[in-house]
Write a protein that holds these residues in place. Structure first.
Motif, PDB file in Angstrom:
ATOM      1  N   TYR A   1      27.272  30.602  25.061  1.00  0.00           N
ATOM      2  CA  TYR A   1      27.439  32.570  24.972  1.00  0.00           C
ATOM      3  C   TYR A   1      27.106  32.888  25.589  1.00  0.00           C
ATOM      4  CZ  TYR A   1      29.115  36.508  21.972  1.00  0.00           C
ATOM      5  OH  TYR A   1      29.869  37.008  21.493  1.00  0.00           O
TER       6      TYR A   1
ATOM      7  N   ASP B   1      34.886  40.147  38.812  1.00  0.00           N
ATOM      8  CA  ASP B   1      35.349  39.397  38.104  1.00  0.00           C
ATOM      9  C   ASP B   1      34.436  37.927  39.238  1.00  0.00           C
ATOM     10  OD1 ASP B   1      36.530  39.073  41.058  1.00  0.00           O
ATOM     11  OD2 ASP B   1      38.099  37.733  40.043  1.00  0.00           O
TER      12      ASP B   1
ATOM     13  N   PRO C   1      30.288  25.227  35.174  1.00  0.00           N
ATOM     14  CA  PRO C   1      31.474  25.692  34.260  1.00  0.00           C
ATOM     15  C   PRO C   1      29.970  25.611  32.913  1.00  0.00           C
ATOM     16  CG  PRO C   1      31.520  23.948  35.381  1.00  0.00           C
ATOM     17  CD  PRO C   1      30.609  23.978  35.590  1.00  0.00           C
TER      18      PRO C   1
ATOM     19  N   ASP D   1      31.658  24.165  25.823  1.00  0.00           N
ATOM     20  CA  ASP D   1      32.847  25.213  24.758  1.00  0.00           C
ATOM     21  C   ASP D   1      32.186  26.433  24.037  1.00  0.00           C
ATOM     22  OD1 ASP D   1      35.331  24.234  26.772  1.00  0.00           O
ATOM     23  OD2 ASP D   1      34.911  22.727  25.085  1.00  0.00           O
TER      24      ASP D   1
ATOM     25  N   ASP E   1      34.993  39.896  29.351  1.00  0.00           N
ATOM     26  CA  ASP E   1      35.861  38.164  28.138  1.00  0.00           C
ATOM     27  C   ASP E   1      34.760  37.309  29.394  1.00  0.00           C
ATOM     28  OD1 ASP E   1      37.227  37.920  30.141  1.00  0.00           O
ATOM     29  OD2 ASP E   1      39.219  38.707  29.789  1.00  0.00           O
ATOM     30  N   PHE E   2      35.101  35.888  28.706  1.00  0.00           N
ATOM     31  CA  PHE E   2      34.536  34.975  30.049  1.00  0.00           C
ATOM     32  C   PHE E   2      35.164  33.716  29.388  1.00  0.00           C
ATOM     33  CE2 PHE E   2      31.255  34.805  26.098  1.00  0.00           C
ATOM     34  CZ  PHE E   2      31.034  33.626  25.616  1.00  0.00           C
ATOM     35  N   SER E   3      35.189  32.879  29.735  1.00  0.00           N
ATOM     36  CA  SER E   3      35.673  31.612  29.983  1.00  0.00           C
ATOM     37  C   SER E   3      34.158  30.419  30.079  1.00  0.00           C
ATOM     38  CB  SER E   3      37.045  31.028  30.361  1.00  0.00           C
ATOM     39  OG  SER E   3      36.305  30.492  32.335  1.00  0.00           O
ATOM     40  N   LYS E   4      34.269  29.520  30.449  1.00  0.00           N
ATOM     41  CA  LYS E   4      33.547  27.883  30.314  1.00  0.00           C
ATOM     42  C   LYS E   4      32.800  28.135  32.252  1.00  0.00           C
ATOM     43  CE  LYS E   4      35.422  23.611  30.718  1.00  0.00           C
ATOM     44  NZ  LYS E   4      35.784  22.226  30.064  1.00  0.00           N
ATOM     45  N   ASN E   5      34.122  28.534  32.727  1.00  0.00           N
ATOM     46  CA  ASN E   5      34.319  28.986  33.773  1.00  0.00           C
ATOM     47  C   ASN E   5      34.063  29.885  34.772  1.00  0.00           C
ATOM     48  OD1 ASN E   5      34.855  26.182  34.231  1.00  0.00           O
ATOM     49  ND2 ASN E   5      36.789  26.468  33.825  1.00  0.00           N
ATOM     50  N   ASP E   6      33.853  31.428  33.969  1.00  0.00           N
ATOM     51  CA  ASP E   6      33.577  32.731  34.736  1.00  0.00           C
ATOM     52  C   ASP E   6      33.708  34.073  33.898  1.00  0.00           C
ATOM     53  OD1 ASP E   6      36.296  32.283  33.956  1.00  0.00           O
ATOM     54  OD2 ASP E   6      37.386  32.747  35.609  1.00  0.00           O
ATOM     55  N   PHE E   7      33.956  34.798  34.206  1.00  0.00           N
ATOM     56  CA  PHE E   7      33.759  35.743  33.508  1.00  0.00           C
ATOM     57  C   PHE E   7      34.587  37.115  34.069  1.00  0.00           C
ATOM     58  CE2 PHE E   7      29.474  36.245  35.403  1.00  0.00           C
ATOM     59  CZ  PHE E   7      29.432  37.871  35.977  1.00  0.00           C
TER      60      PHE E   7
END
Length: 169
Positions: A66, A54, A60, A63, A101-107
């Motif tokens: 990609y 991680d 960040p 939204d 997988d990812f979010s706007k803060n991490d992967f």
């Protein structure tokens, strides 16, 4: 004159209402991408995620942005061969899958398989990945299924990314 005064007030107030500017539309967000980052990964293990790595982003993402991740599969004539994940490797021991997988803060990058993958540490340690951050402005009309089928070179070319300036996270 009594009828004229209310109309005059209405006219003056409407000028002020329609001349006001909504500053929220002019907000500019500073981003650090499109960008390419190199990672040298040693996977960790826990009972919840299995084998994983991680990492937080420096800033960040928006939204709609990609993330694409490629794994170094080897070299050919001195050039690195990148394979986009998710990817399944078919080994003598069984199947080994890389996914993320990812979010706007991490992967998170995951490694899993149809066998005990701890018996093949060469696929869990010192793995090189390349993370490509693609801003939403480039992908707003793009089909993510098309992006998922692109090679590393196609992504770099399509989004005009300067991969001579590869960073680290």
């Amino acid at each position: 004159m009594k009828k004229f005064l209310p109309l005059l007030l209405l006219l003056i107030s409407s000028i002020f209402i329609f001349s006001c500017k909504d500053d929220d539309d002019d907000v500019q967000v500073q981003v650090d991408y499109p960008a390419v980052y190199d990672l040298n990964v040693n996977f960790k293990f826990n009972d919840t995620d299995g084998w994983f790595y991680d990492q937080a982003f420096n800033n960040p993402l928006l939204d709609q942005d990609y993330v694409l991740i490629f794994r170094q599969a080897g070299t050919e004539n001195g050039a690195v061969v990148w394979q986009q994940i998710p990817r399944t490797l078919y080994l003598d021991q069984g199947e080994l899958d890389y996914d993320f997988d990812f979010s706007k803060n991490d992967f998170l990058i995951y490694a899993g398989g149809t066998y005990d993958i701890s018996t093949t540490p060469q696929y869990l340690n010192n793995q090189r990945f390349r993370v490509v951050l693609v801003p939403a402005v480039f992908g707003k009309n793009a089909n993510t299924e098309d992006i998922k089928k692109m090679s590393y070179e196609e992504v770099i070319s399509k989004y005009n990314i300067d991969d001579s300036k590869v960073g680290t996270l």
